[in-house]
Design an enzyme around this catalytic site. Sequence first.
Site, PDB file in Angstrom:
ATOM      1  CB  ILE A 137    -116.069  81.001  81.378  1.00 38.77           C
ATOM      2  CG1 ILE A 137    -116.188  81.830  82.665  1.00 38.77           C
ATOM      3  CG2 ILE A 137    -114.616  80.762  81.026  1.00 38.77           C
ATOM      4  CD1 ILE A 137    -115.498  81.170  83.864  1.00 38.77           C
ATOM      5  CG  ASP A 138    -120.570  78.965  78.396  1.00 39.99           C
ATOM      6  OD1 ASP A 138    -120.537  79.922  77.607  1.00 39.99           O
ATOM      7  OD2 ASP A 138    -120.296  77.793  78.071  1.00 39.99           O
ATOM      8  CE  LYS A 139    -127.454  82.056  85.143  1.00 41.52           C
ATOM      9  NZ  LYS A 139    -128.919  82.083  84.856  1.00 41.52           N
ATOM     10  CB  THR A 141    -118.221  77.628  82.707  1.00 43.39           C
ATOM     11  OG1 THR A 141    -118.871  76.839  81.710  1.00 43.39           O
ATOM     12  CG2 THR A 141    -116.767  77.211  82.800  1.00 43.39           C
ATOM     13  NE  ARG A 238    -121.990  73.971  77.385  1.00 44.52           N
ATOM     14  CZ  ARG A 238    -122.919  74.934  77.463  1.00 44.52           C
ATOM     15  NH1 ARG A 238    -122.549  76.220  77.512  1.00 44.52           N
ATOM     16  NH2 ARG A 238    -124.188  74.615  77.480  1.00 44.52           N
TER      17      ARG A 238
END
Length: 303
Positions: A137-139, A141, A238
């Site tokens: 998962i993104d930084k 998130t 997103r």
Amino acid sequence: MEQRFLVEEEDQDIRIDKYLTGLLEGLSRSYIQKLLKSEAVSVNGSPVKSSYKVCCDDLIVFQVPEAAEPEILAEPMDLDILYEDEDILIVNKPKDMVVHPAAGHYTGTLVNGLLDHCRGSLSGINGILRPGIVHRIDKDTTGILAVCKNDIAHRSIAAQLKEHSITRKYFAIVHGNLKEPQGTVEGPIGRHPSDRKKMSINYKNGKTAVTHYQVLKQLKGYTYIQCQLETGRTHQIRVHMASLGHPLLGDSVYGPAKCPLSGLKGQTLHAGILGIRHPRTGEYMEFSAPLPEYFMQLLDKLE
């Protein structure tokens, strides 16, 4: 030094020299082409040419020059571990934490903490930069990640991701008020044609992507929603919500460049529920992580 990479779906059909250039910092594309020519790179056990286009689940074995690979150190961290056994570890990742080392982030990542916690018990399929990491998962998130402690577990979870049998539910705040109480977004996602750091709906080269959303609460100028992934492409929620004209609050990549709420950094997205079949027993297991404090405060503020 040998390094291995398992190709993910969103990178399918990329030339191998371009694919490795994006993964290996400090090595030029021309240098990688020389290594391919000298058969220092193999795909599924066989050497390939620079023009070879990678396929999903290709196992790339690459003899990495020692100087090109930084040392990834174990770092003691207070990890929020929701579950752990001999095969898997379920962790609740906080905001502003990078999952695995990459250019500019060789310390303070989740992997650094996992190396200290697991002490060698992590799958090695994705090499020394991403041990145990089967999905990310993104930084900015927050929420649940499954970590694999051996290669058998890694292959099992990777197979479940490929067949889209994993339950993944996210919670988000989006701009504007959604008119419908629920809906489905279908739009193939691939690399942005001019910016490889971004994803986009790409009908020519994208992969099938499906997101189901449900309105949980209407807020002042925003909507609190739950999204369930049928597929799991990079930045899927997103990109899909932005395509509806409702980008995630705080998302400066796919939404407004300047966040309308002061102090908020990064998209308001939380991976709240994860359901998998255990790689050893086959038993279905579901885990949940509560909304982080900043998210709850935002909901109170926007009501």
